[in-house]
Design a protein around this motif. Structure first.
Motif, mmCIF file in Angstrom:
data_model
loop_
_atom_site.group_PDB
_atom_site.id
_atom_site.type_symbol
_atom_site.label_atom_id
_atom_site.label_comp_id
_atom_site.label_asym_id
_atom_site.label_seq_id
_atom_site.Cartn_x
_atom_site.Cartn_y
_atom_site.Cartn_z
ATOM 1 N N GLY A 1 -20.437 112.368 25.127
ATOM 2 C CA GLY A 1 -21.337 112.017 24.050
ATOM 3 C C GLY A 1 -20.550 111.360 22.933
ATOM 4 N N ALA A 2 -21.243 110.785 21.949
ATOM 5 C CA ALA A 2 -20.558 110.056 20.885
ATOM 6 C C ALA A 2 -19.574 110.949 20.132
ATOM 7 C CB ALA A 2 -21.580 109.454 19.932
ATOM 8 N N ALA A 3 -19.965 112.194 19.819
ATOM 9 C CA ALA A 3 -19.086 113.082 19.045
ATOM 10 C C ALA A 3 -17.851 113.495 19.833
ATOM 11 C CB ALA A 3 -19.858 114.316 18.598
ATOM 12 N N ASP A 4 -17.937 113.444 21.179
ATOM 13 C CA ASP A 4 -16.782 113.818 22.003
ATOM 14 C C ASP A 4 -15.614 112.854 21.832
ATOM 15 O OD1 ASP A 4 -18.222 115.957 23.108
ATOM 16 O OD2 ASP A 4 -19.072 114.674 24.678
ATOM 17 N N LEU A 5 -15.872 111.663 21.372
ATOM 18 C CA LEU A 5 -14.803 110.669 21.239
ATOM 19 C C LEU A 5 -13.734 111.087 20.247
ATOM 20 C CD1 LEU A 5 -16.862 107.334 21.223
ATOM 21 C CD2 LEU A 5 -15.595 108.353 23.121
ATOM 22 N N PHE A 6 -14.091 111.962 19.294
ATOM 23 C CA PHE A 6 -13.109 112.389 18.298
ATOM 24 C C PHE A 6 -11.995 113.229 18.912
ATOM 25 C CE2 PHE A 6 -17.053 112.177 15.503
ATOM 26 C CZ PHE A 6 -16.798 110.861 15.127
ATOM 27 N N GLY A 7 -12.198 113.679 20.126
ATOM 28 C CA GLY A 7 -11.154 114.443 20.800
ATOM 29 C C GLY A 7 -10.163 113.571 21.548
ATOM 30 N N PHE A 8 -10.355 112.272 21.488
ATOM 31 C CA PHE A 8 -9.470 111.337 22.196
ATOM 32 C C PHE A 8 -8.791 110.405 21.194
ATOM 33 C CE2 PHE A 8 -12.647 112.634 25.230
ATOM 34 C CZ PHE A 8 -11.975 112.721 26.442
ATOM 35 N N ARG A 9 -7.716 109.789 21.651
ATOM 36 C CA ARG A 9 -7.069 108.754 20.837
ATOM 37 C C ARG A 9 -7.952 107.511 20.890
ATOM 38 N NH1 ARG A 9 -2.711 108.703 23.307
ATOM 39 N NH2 ARG A 9 -1.476 110.049 21.932
ATOM 40 N N LEU A 10 -8.266 106.952 19.737
ATOM 41 C CA LEU A 10 -9.111 105.771 19.651
ATOM 42 C C LEU A 10 -8.238 104.530 19.481
ATOM 43 C CD1 LEU A 10 -11.979 107.107 17.335
ATOM 44 C CD2 LEU A 10 -11.818 107.157 19.846
ATOM 45 N N ILE A 11 -8.446 103.576 20.357
ATOM 46 C CA ILE A 11 -7.634 102.349 20.367
ATOM 47 C C ILE A 11 -8.449 101.221 19.750
ATOM 48 C CG2 ILE A 11 -6.292 100.776 21.811
ATOM 49 C CD1 ILE A 11 -6.295 102.940 23.977
ATOM 50 N N GLN A 12 -7.787 100.399 18.940
ATOM 51 C CA GLN A 12 -8.531 99.352 18.246
ATOM 52 C C GLN A 12 -7.661 98.119 18.033
ATOM 53 O OE1 GLN A 12 -11.991 99.503 16.880
ATOM 54 N NE2 GLN A 12 -11.404 97.367 17.190
ATOM 55 N N SER A 13 -8.256 96.952 18.236
ATOM 56 C CA SER A 13 -7.634 95.704 17.801
ATOM 57 C C SER A 13 -8.054 95.442 16.361
ATOM 58 C CB SER A 13 -8.067 94.537 18.690
ATOM 59 O OG SER A 13 -7.665 93.307 18.123
ATOM 60 N N VAL A 14 -7.102 95.212 15.489
ATOM 61 C CA VAL A 14 -7.417 95.094 14.065
ATOM 62 C C VAL A 14 -8.125 93.779 13.740
ATOM 63 C CG1 VAL A 14 -5.506 96.580 13.392
ATOM 64 C CG2 VAL A 14 -5.136 94.100 13.553
ATOM 65 N N LYS A 15 -8.155 92.832 14.687
ATOM 66 C CA LYS A 15 -8.739 91.527 14.396
ATOM 67 C C LYS A 15 -10.157 91.350 14.950
ATOM 68 C CE LYS A 15 -4.317 89.172 13.948
ATOM 69 N NZ LYS A 15 -3.421 88.089 14.409
ATOM 70 N N THR A 16 -10.677 92.344 15.656
ATOM 71 C CA THR A 16 -12.027 92.214 16.175
ATOM 72 C C THR A 16 -13.041 92.440 15.063
ATOM 73 O OG1 THR A 16 -12.048 94.540 16.830
ATOM 74 C CG2 THR A 16 -11.386 92.926 18.496
ATOM 75 N N LEU A 17 -14.222 91.854 15.235
ATOM 76 C CA LEU A 17 -15.242 91.960 14.196
ATOM 77 C C LEU A 17 -15.861 93.351 14.134
ATOM 78 C CD1 LEU A 17 -17.141 88.549 14.473
ATOM 79 C CD2 LEU A 17 -15.244 89.186 12.989
ATOM 80 N N VAL A 18 -15.981 94.025 15.274
ATOM 81 C CA VAL A 18 -16.570 95.365 15.308
ATOM 82 C C VAL A 18 -15.453 96.394 15.417
ATOM 83 C CG1 VAL A 18 -18.095 96.939 16.545
ATOM 84 C CG2 VAL A 18 -18.694 94.514 16.355
ATOM 85 N N GLN A 19 -15.383 97.293 14.453
ATOM 86 C CA GLN A 19 -14.374 98.348 14.441
ATOM 87 C C GLN A 19 -15.045 99.691 14.750
ATOM 88 O OE1 GLN A 19 -10.924 97.737 13.609
ATOM 89 N NE2 GLN A 19 -11.498 95.583 13.814
ATOM 90 N N TRP A 20 -14.224 100.694 14.997
ATOM 91 C CA TRP A 20 -14.771 102.018 15.329
ATOM 92 C C TRP A 20 -15.749 102.542 14.275
ATOM 93 C CZ3 TRP A 20 -15.449 104.156 19.714
ATOM 94 C CH2 TRP A 20 -14.550 103.994 20.765
ATOM 95 N N PRO A 21 -15.482 102.437 12.990
ATOM 96 C CA PRO A 21 -16.471 102.919 12.005
ATOM 97 C C PRO A 21 -17.830 102.240 12.171
ATOM 98 C CG PRO A 21 -14.354 102.594 10.939
ATOM 99 C CD PRO A 21 -14.228 102.025 12.314
ATOM 100 N N ASP A 22 -17.835 100.947 12.563
ATOM 101 C CA ASP A 22 -19.100 100.238 12.779
ATOM 102 C C ASP A 22 -19.861 100.861 13.947
ATOM 103 O OD1 ASP A 22 -18.467 98.296 10.774
ATOM 104 O OD2 ASP A 22 -17.151 97.316 12.222
ATOM 105 N N TRP A 23 -19.132 101.170 15.026
ATOM 106 C CA TRP A 23 -19.797 101.731 16.208
ATOM 107 C C TRP A 23 -20.348 103.124 15.916
ATOM 108 C CZ3 TRP A 23 -19.564 105.879 19.502
ATOM 109 C CH2 TRP A 23 -20.292 105.763 20.684
ATOM 110 N N PHE A 24 -19.573 103.937 15.203
ATOM 111 C CA PHE A 24 -20.054 105.288 14.895
ATOM 112 C C PHE A 24 -21.265 105.241 13.966
ATOM 113 C CE2 PHE A 24 -15.742 106.680 16.295
ATOM 114 C CZ PHE A 24 -16.162 107.581 17.259
#
Length: 299
Positions: free
Chosen positions: A177-200
């Motif tokens: 589920g969406a909340a389960d993701l906080f238990g994992f390392r989140l990987i992100q490209s800093v140059k993409t338009l959509v970041q993790w805060p946007d998805w959450f």
């Protein structure tokens, strides 16, 4: 110093063939003309280059030495001339694209484009830097961004779907589920338009101020890190189609809550659209990106 180029060419052909007749055939003149040019060169150099031997000819010692000295240079000139004769028949197409899009999407299909357009020589300039079309020799760019570049032709490539992706051994498809993701390392490209805060926010969940993260400045690094099991990445289905096709990346979410967006655009000066090479590339790239498994739709 004036060099008698015609005479040098006549002597070189004669020395190579050891025949006035064959030299004349090669240069499209008469044997008499070849003989006159060689005599002129002998006068210019002040030494004999050819001598009669029976019904044929031979090189004198000076002729042999002169031929050895000029032959490599004339062969280089001949090669350069042959290459240049075909140069105008080849049209160079320079395309700029973000490294991830170039590597993951364009490169796998590029051979087909080259086969279909043998008159084009393609240069792919893989960089995130926007093109200064007034100063750089770029014909068309596949630019990452929001699409607001006044004064240029700007056309969306395809609508992408952004979703969480990871290696199947880290989390099987449909297991989180969406909340389960906080238990994992989140990987992100800093140059993409959509970041993790946007998805959450899209998922209706507040993202904690402290989460385990790893950041990269290129999406292809994010994709590889996720495929290697480092964590869960937020990436586009357009640039991950091969990894998803091969089973290296899966969506672990019970509800993927995909975000749809356009982040890739065809960009060039309006006048560049008059060139056939730009037209065929845009049509080809659009078709290639649309048929990739799970690829986006035309907006």
């Amino acid at each position: 110093m004036h060099l008698p180029y015609r005479a040098i060419s006549a002597f070189h052909a004669t020395a190579r063939w050891r025949s006035l007749t064959k030299a004349a055939e090669e240069l499209g003149v008469t044997p008499s003309a070849i003989s006159q040019q060689v005599q002129f060169l002998e006068t210019h150099l002040g030494t004999s280059l050819l001598t009669r031997r029976g019904r044929g000819i031979a090189l004198t010692e000076a002729g042999e030495r002169y031929f050895e000295m000029i032959d490599p240079g004339i062969e280089r000139i001949a090669t350069a001339t042959r290459n240049m004769r075909g140069y105008n028949a080849v049209t160079v197409l320079t395309v700029r694209a973000a490294p991830t899009l170039a590597t993951k999407c364009l490169l796998p299909a590029l051979a087909g484009f080259l086969d279909d357009n043998p008159d084009l020589e393609v240069r792919i300039d893989a960089t995130n830097e926007p093109t200064d079309f007034a100063r750089e020799g770029v014909d068309v760019e596949l630019r990452h961004g929001e699409g607001r570049w006044p004064g240029l032709f700007v056309d969306p490539v395809y609508e992408e779907t952004v979703m969480p992706l990871c290696a199947p051994q880290l989390a099987p498809p449909g297991s989180l589920g969406a909340a389960d993701l906080f238990g994992f390392r989140l990987i992100q490209s800093v140059k993409t338009l959509v970041q993790w805060p946007d998805w959450f926010r899209h998922a209706g969940i507040d993202m904690p101020s402290r989460v385990r993260r790893v950041l990269f400045d290129r999406s292809y690094m994010t994709i590889e890190a996720a495929a290697d099991g480092m964590g869960i990445a937020l990436e586009s289905d357009l640039t991950t189609w091969r990894e998803r096709r091969d089973g290296r990346l899966v969506c672990p979410m019970r509800d993927p809550l995909p975000l749809r967006m356009v982040s890739q655009w065809f960009v060039c000066p309006h006048q560049n659209l008059r060139h056939r090479k730009v037209q065929v590339f845009i049509a080809w790239a659009r078709e290639v990106l649309s048929r990739q498994p799970g690829g986006g739709r035309r907006p």
